[in-house]
Scaffold this motif. Structure first.
Motif, mmCIF file in Angstrom:
data_model
loop_
_atom_site.group_PDB
_atom_site.id
_atom_site.type_symbol
_atom_site.label_atom_id
_atom_site.label_comp_id
_atom_site.label_asym_id
_atom_site.label_seq_id
_atom_site.Cartn_x
_atom_site.Cartn_y
_atom_site.Cartn_z
ATOM 1 N N LEU A 183 -31.722 -24.536 -40.821
ATOM 2 C CA LEU A 183 -32.305 -23.831 -39.689
ATOM 3 C C LEU A 183 -32.011 -24.540 -38.367
ATOM 4 O O LEU A 183 -31.905 -23.891 -37.318
ATOM 5 C CB LEU A 183 -33.808 -23.661 -39.886
ATOM 6 C CG LEU A 183 -34.216 -22.811 -41.091
ATOM 7 C CD1 LEU A 183 -35.722 -22.589 -41.109
ATOM 8 C CD2 LEU A 183 -33.479 -21.462 -41.087
ATOM 9 N N ALA A 184 -31.855 -25.868 -38.395
ATOM 10 C CA ALA A 184 -31.484 -26.588 -37.179
ATOM 11 C C ALA A 184 -30.090 -26.184 -36.725
ATOM 12 O O ALA A 184 -29.858 -25.935 -35.526
ATOM 13 C CB ALA A 184 -31.549 -28.093 -37.414
ATOM 14 N N LEU A 185 -29.153 -26.106 -37.663
ATOM 15 C CA LEU A 185 -27.802 -25.688 -37.278
ATOM 16 C C LEU A 185 -27.782 -24.216 -36.878
ATOM 17 O O LEU A 185 -27.074 -23.831 -35.935
ATOM 18 C CB LEU A 185 -26.819 -25.946 -38.427
ATOM 19 C CG LEU A 185 -25.351 -25.624 -38.103
ATOM 20 C CD1 LEU A 185 -24.870 -26.399 -36.890
ATOM 21 C CD2 LEU A 185 -24.461 -25.915 -39.312
ATOM 22 N N GLN A 186 -28.580 -23.395 -37.550
ATOM 23 C CA GLN A 186 -28.667 -21.984 -37.180
ATOM 24 C C GLN A 186 -29.195 -21.853 -35.748
ATOM 25 O O GLN A 186 -28.718 -21.019 -34.969
ATOM 26 C CB GLN A 186 -29.576 -21.240 -38.147
ATOM 27 C CG GLN A 186 -29.747 -19.757 -37.860
ATOM 28 C CD GLN A 186 -28.452 -18.976 -37.994
ATOM 29 O OE1 GLN A 186 -27.611 -19.330 -38.823
ATOM 30 N NE2 GLN A 186 -28.277 -17.944 -37.194
ATOM 31 N N ALA A 187 -30.175 -22.682 -35.379
ATOM 32 C CA ALA A 187 -30.706 -22.655 -34.017
ATOM 33 C C ALA A 187 -29.628 -23.038 -33.013
ATOM 34 O O ALA A 187 -29.508 -22.426 -31.941
ATOM 35 C CB ALA A 187 -31.906 -23.598 -33.906
ATOM 36 N N ARG A 188 -28.836 -24.037 -33.335
ATOM 37 C CA ARG A 188 -27.722 -24.414 -32.456
ATOM 38 C C ARG A 188 -26.776 -23.241 -32.255
ATOM 39 O O ARG A 188 -26.355 -22.941 -31.130
ATOM 40 C CB ARG A 188 -26.941 -25.582 -33.068
ATOM 41 C CG ARG A 188 -27.517 -26.955 -32.854
ATOM 42 C CD ARG A 188 -26.430 -27.952 -33.215
ATOM 43 N NE ARG A 188 -26.927 -29.317 -33.310
ATOM 44 C CZ ARG A 188 -26.145 -30.356 -33.580
ATOM 45 N NH1 ARG A 188 -24.851 -30.173 -33.801
ATOM 46 N NH2 ARG A 188 -26.650 -31.571 -33.636
ATOM 47 N N ARG A 189 -26.431 -22.596 -33.346
ATOM 48 C CA ARG A 189 -25.473 -21.496 -33.268
ATOM 49 C C ARG A 189 -26.042 -20.298 -32.521
ATOM 50 O O ARG A 189 -25.301 -19.482 -31.983
ATOM 51 C CB ARG A 189 -25.037 -21.090 -34.675
ATOM 52 C CG ARG A 189 -24.215 -22.155 -35.368
ATOM 53 C CD ARG A 189 -23.757 -21.730 -36.754
ATOM 54 N NE ARG A 189 -22.819 -22.689 -37.326
ATOM 55 C CZ ARG A 189 -22.196 -22.530 -38.498
ATOM 56 N NH1 ARG A 189 -22.434 -21.452 -39.235
ATOM 57 N NH2 ARG A 189 -21.348 -23.455 -38.936
ATOM 58 N N ALA A 190 -27.374 -20.213 -32.482
ATOM 59 C CA ALA A 190 -28.027 -19.122 -31.749
ATOM 60 C C ALA A 190 -28.158 -19.428 -30.262
ATOM 61 O O ALA A 190 -28.665 -18.593 -29.508
ATOM 62 C CB ALA A 190 -29.394 -18.833 -32.349
ATOM 63 N N GLY A 191 -27.760 -20.630 -29.865
ATOM 64 C CA GLY A 191 -27.778 -20.954 -28.439
ATOM 65 C C GLY A 191 -28.816 -21.963 -28.018
ATOM 66 O O GLY A 191 -28.908 -22.287 -26.825
ATOM 67 N N VAL A 192 -29.616 -22.472 -28.952
ATOM 68 C CA VAL A 192 -30.606 -23.491 -28.596
ATOM 69 C C VAL A 192 -29.876 -24.824 -28.440
ATOM 70 O O VAL A 192 -29.280 -25.325 -29.396
ATOM 71 C CB VAL A 192 -31.702 -23.619 -29.672
ATOM 72 C CG1 VAL A 192 -32.675 -24.737 -29.307
ATOM 73 C CG2 VAL A 192 -32.430 -22.303 -29.833
ATOM 74 N N SER A 193 -29.913 -25.375 -27.252
ATOM 75 C CA SER A 193 -29.204 -26.634 -26.995
ATOM 76 C C SER A 193 -30.201 -27.674 -26.508
ATOM 77 O O SER A 193 -30.773 -27.540 -25.431
ATOM 78 C CB SER A 193 -28.102 -26.438 -25.950
ATOM 79 O OG SER A 193 -28.644 -25.962 -24.738
ATOM 80 N N ALA A 194 -30.437 -28.673 -27.324
ATOM 81 C CA ALA A 194 -31.330 -29.769 -26.965
ATOM 82 C C ALA A 194 -30.878 -31.002 -27.730
ATOM 83 O O ALA A 194 -30.694 -30.949 -28.948
ATOM 84 C CB ALA A 194 -32.778 -29.426 -27.301
#
Length: 225
Positions: A183-194
Protein backbone atom coordinates in the motif's frame (compact mmCIF):
# COMPACT_ATOMS: atom_id res chain seq x y z
CA UNK A 1 5.25 17.12 0.09
CA UNK A 2 6.30 18.76 3.36
CA UNK A 3 3.92 17.97 6.21
CA UNK A 4 3.91 19.70 9.60
CA UNK A 5 4.13 17.24 12.51
CA UNK A 6 0.92 16.09 14.14
CA UNK A 7 0.39 17.64 17.58
CA UNK A 8 1.84 15.98 20.70
CA UNK A 9 0.64 16.91 24.21
CA UNK A 10 3.02 18.87 26.44
CA UNK A 11 3.16 15.88 28.83
CA UNK A 12 2.58 12.91 26.52
CA UNK A 13 3.50 10.06 28.90
CA UNK A 14 0.82 9.60 31.61
CA UNK A 15 2.58 6.65 33.28
CA UNK A 16 5.09 6.36 36.09
CA UNK A 17 6.88 3.02 36.10
CA UNK A 18 7.13 1.71 39.65
CA UNK A 19 8.94 -1.54 38.84
CA UNK A 20 9.79 -3.97 36.02
CA UNK A 21 9.88 -7.75 36.35
CA UNK A 22 11.36 -10.00 33.64
CA UNK A 23 9.20 -13.08 33.01
CA UNK A 24 10.59 -14.84 29.93
CA UNK A 25 13.64 -14.57 27.71
CA UNK A 26 14.78 -16.35 24.54
CA UNK A 27 17.02 -15.58 21.56
CA UNK A 28 13.95 -14.22 19.75
CA UNK A 29 11.44 -12.72 22.21
CA UNK A 30 11.29 -11.61 25.82
CA UNK A 31 8.49 -10.63 28.18
CA UNK A 32 8.39 -8.33 31.17
CA UNK A 33 5.65 -7.07 33.45
CA UNK A 34 5.77 -3.43 34.55
CA UNK A 35 3.90 -2.07 37.54
CA UNK A 36 2.74 1.38 36.40
CA UNK A 37 0.80 4.23 37.93
CA UNK A 38 -1.31 6.54 35.75
CA UNK A 39 -1.34 10.22 36.57
CA UNK A 40 -5.08 9.94 37.18
CA UNK A 41 -4.24 7.70 40.15
CA UNK A 42 -4.95 4.26 38.72
CA UNK A 43 -2.43 1.41 38.92
CA UNK A 44 -2.01 -1.57 36.62
CA UNK A 45 0.27 -4.32 35.41
CA UNK A 46 1.53 -3.74 31.88
CA UNK A 47 2.89 -6.73 29.95
CA UNK A 48 5.46 -5.84 27.29
CA UNK A 49 6.78 -8.22 24.64
CA UNK A 50 10.23 -7.34 23.33
CA UNK A 51 11.74 -8.59 20.09
CA UNK A 52 15.47 -9.23 20.12
CA UNK A 53 15.61 -9.15 16.32
CA UNK A 54 14.65 -6.30 14.05
CA UNK A 55 11.75 -6.94 11.66
CA UNK A 56 12.82 -6.27 8.07
CA UNK A 57 11.01 -6.72 4.77
CA UNK A 58 11.64 -6.03 1.11
CA UNK A 59 9.18 -5.41 -1.67
CA UNK A 60 11.26 -6.95 -4.46
CA UNK A 61 9.92 -6.03 -7.91
CA UNK A 62 11.10 -7.61 -11.13
CA UNK A 63 11.16 -6.00 -14.59
CA UNK A 64 7.57 -7.17 -15.26
CA UNK A 65 6.25 -5.37 -12.14
CA UNK A 66 5.82 -8.63 -10.28
CA UNK A 67 6.32 -8.94 -6.53
CA UNK A 68 8.47 -11.72 -5.10
CA UNK A 69 6.26 -13.49 -2.54
CA UNK A 70 7.28 -16.18 -0.08
CA UNK A 71 4.76 -18.70 1.21
CA UNK A 72 5.02 -20.43 4.57
CA UNK A 73 2.98 -21.83 7.43
CA UNK A 74 2.60 -19.28 10.24
CA UNK A 75 2.45 -21.30 13.44
CA UNK A 76 0.73 -18.71 15.71
CA UNK A 77 -2.05 -18.15 13.15
CA UNK A 78 -2.54 -21.80 12.16
CA UNK A 79 -2.68 -20.76 8.50
CA UNK A 80 -0.57 -20.51 5.37
CA UNK A 81 0.61 -17.03 4.48
CA UNK A 82 2.01 -15.36 1.35
CA UNK A 83 4.34 -12.47 2.18
CA UNK A 84 7.15 -10.32 0.86
CA UNK A 85 10.63 -11.51 1.77
CA UNK A 86 11.05 -10.88 5.50
CA UNK A 87 13.36 -11.72 8.35
CA UNK A 88 14.76 -10.77 11.71
CA UNK A 89 17.92 -8.72 11.81
CA UNK A 90 20.51 -9.38 14.49
CA UNK A 91 21.45 -6.63 16.92
CA UNK A 92 24.87 -6.27 15.31
CA UNK A 93 23.59 -5.87 11.72
CA UNK A 94 21.72 -3.01 10.11
CA UNK A 95 18.21 -3.56 8.71
CA UNK A 96 19.73 -3.12 5.23
CA UNK A 97 22.34 -5.82 5.83
CA UNK A 98 19.71 -8.13 7.30
CA UNK A 99 17.21 -7.86 4.45
CA UNK A 100 19.86 -8.24 1.76
CA UNK A 101 20.80 -11.51 3.46
CA UNK A 102 17.15 -12.60 3.68
CA UNK A 103 16.55 -11.88 -0.03
CA UNK A 104 19.47 -14.16 -0.88
CA UNK A 105 18.49 -16.90 1.57
CA UNK A 106 14.72 -17.01 0.97
CA UNK A 107 14.47 -16.14 -2.74
CA UNK A 108 17.99 -16.72 -4.09
CA UNK A 109 18.08 -13.14 -5.38
CA UNK A 110 20.09 -9.96 -5.15
CA UNK A 111 19.06 -6.46 -6.22
CA UNK A 112 20.89 -3.62 -7.94
CA UNK A 113 18.75 -0.79 -6.51
CA UNK A 114 17.59 -0.42 -2.89
CA UNK A 115 15.70 2.33 -1.07
CA UNK A 116 13.79 2.71 2.20
CA UNK A 117 10.05 2.39 1.59
CA UNK A 118 8.21 2.52 4.93
CA UNK A 119 8.55 2.13 8.69
CA UNK A 120 6.00 0.78 11.16
CA UNK A 121 5.37 -0.50 14.68
CA UNK A 122 3.70 -3.85 14.13
CA UNK A 123 1.61 -4.09 17.32
CA UNK A 124 2.28 -1.13 19.58
CA UNK A 125 -0.28 -1.99 22.26
CA UNK A 126 1.89 -4.77 23.66
CA UNK A 127 5.24 -4.98 21.80
CA UNK A 128 8.21 -2.76 21.02
CA UNK A 129 8.69 -4.33 17.57
CA UNK A 130 9.73 -2.06 14.73
CA UNK A 131 9.74 -2.94 11.03
CA UNK A 132 11.93 -1.47 8.30
CA UNK A 133 10.64 -1.97 4.76
CA UNK A 134 12.68 -1.58 1.60
CA UNK A 135 11.94 -1.42 -2.13
CA UNK A 136 14.37 -3.40 -4.30
CA UNK A 137 14.60 -3.53 -8.08
CA UNK A 138 17.08 -4.75 -10.66
CA UNK A 139 16.75 -8.35 -9.50
CA UNK A 140 19.15 -11.10 -10.50
CA UNK A 141 20.02 -14.60 -9.32
CA UNK A 142 22.32 -14.67 -6.30
CA UNK A 143 25.35 -16.98 -6.36
CA UNK A 144 24.59 -20.18 -4.51
CA UNK A 145 20.80 -19.88 -4.65
CA UNK A 146 18.57 -20.14 -1.57
CA UNK A 147 19.70 -21.19 1.91
CA UNK A 148 16.82 -22.22 4.19
CA UNK A 149 17.08 -22.93 7.91
CA UNK A 150 16.29 -26.48 9.01
CA UNK A 151 12.98 -25.21 10.47
CA UNK A 152 11.89 -23.46 7.25
CA UNK A 153 9.73 -24.84 4.46
CA UNK A 154 9.27 -22.00 1.96
CA UNK A 155 7.74 -21.56 -1.48
CA UNK A 156 8.39 -18.62 -3.79
CA UNK A 157 6.23 -17.08 -6.53
CA UNK A 158 6.09 -13.83 -8.49
CA UNK A 159 2.70 -12.12 -8.48
CA UNK A 160 1.71 -8.96 -10.45
CA UNK A 161 1.77 -5.89 -8.23
CA UNK A 162 -1.87 -4.98 -8.98
CA UNK A 163 -2.96 -8.50 -8.06
CA UNK A 164 -1.14 -8.23 -4.72
CA UNK A 165 -3.01 -5.02 -3.91
CA UNK A 166 -6.31 -6.71 -4.79
CA UNK A 167 -5.47 -9.73 -2.62
CA UNK A 168 -4.87 -7.38 0.33
CA UNK A 169 -8.32 -5.84 -0.06
CA UNK A 170 -9.78 -9.33 -0.44
CA UNK A 171 -8.11 -10.41 2.81
CA UNK A 172 -6.03 -13.15 1.23
CA UNK A 173 -2.75 -11.33 1.98
CA UNK A 174 -2.82 -10.16 5.59
CA UNK A 175 0.78 -10.05 6.82
CA UNK A 176 1.34 -6.57 8.25
CA UNK A 177 4.72 -5.93 6.61
CA UNK A 178 3.41 -7.04 3.22
CA UNK A 179 0.23 -4.98 3.50
CA UNK A 180 2.19 -1.88 4.48
CA UNK A 181 4.80 -2.28 1.75
CA UNK A 182 2.28 -2.86 -1.05
CA UNK A 183 0.00 0.00 0.00
CA UNK A 184 2.96 2.35 0.53
CA UNK A 185 4.14 1.80 -3.03
CA UNK A 186 0.56 2.05 -4.29
CA UNK A 187 0.29 5.44 -2.54
CA UNK A 188 3.48 6.59 -4.26
CA UNK A 189 2.14 5.54 -7.62
CA UNK A 190 -1.10 7.40 -6.90
CA UNK A 191 0.84 10.63 -6.46
CA UNK A 192 1.47 10.79 -2.72
CA UNK A 193 5.00 12.17 -2.37
CA UNK A 194 6.52 12.42 1.08
CA UNK A 195 10.06 11.57 2.12
CA UNK A 196 10.98 9.73 5.30
CA UNK A 197 12.24 11.93 8.11
CA UNK A 198 16.05 12.05 7.66
CA UNK A 199 16.72 10.78 11.19
CA UNK A 200 14.35 7.86 10.62
CA UNK A 201 15.83 7.12 7.19
CA UNK A 202 19.29 6.83 8.79
CA UNK A 203 18.04 4.08 11.09
CA UNK A 204 17.53 1.80 8.07
CA UNK A 205 21.34 1.69 7.90
CA UNK A 206 22.22 1.72 11.63
CA UNK A 207 22.92 -1.21 13.95
CA UNK A 208 20.37 -1.59 16.78
CA UNK A 209 23.08 -2.38 19.33
CA UNK A 210 24.66 1.02 18.64
CA UNK A 211 21.52 3.08 18.08
CA UNK A 212 18.66 1.36 19.95
CA UNK A 213 15.12 2.72 19.85
CA UNK A 214 13.74 3.92 23.22
CA UNK A 215 11.59 0.80 23.62
CA UNK A 216 14.48 -1.56 23.01
CA UNK A 217 16.91 0.44 25.16
CA UNK A 218 14.56 0.03 28.10
CA UNK A 219 15.38 -3.69 28.39
CA UNK A 220 18.93 -2.99 29.52
CA UNK A 221 17.67 -0.83 32.40
CA UNK A 222 14.98 -2.96 34.01
CA UNK A 223 16.27 -2.22 37.47
CA UNK A 224 15.42 1.47 37.03
CA UNK A 225 11.82 2.71 37.50
Amino acid sequence: MHLPPLPVPARPNPFTRESSRPVFDSPWVRLRVDHVRHRSGGESQYGVVGFRRTACGVLALDDEDRVVLVGQWRYPLERYSWEIVEGGGLEEETPFEAIRRELREEAGLEAAQWEPLAFLHTSNACTDEEAFLFLATGLSAAPGGTDFDDTEELACVREPFAACAARILHGEISDSLTVTAILALQARRAGVSAALDPALAERFFQRPDRDPAPGRARWSNLERP
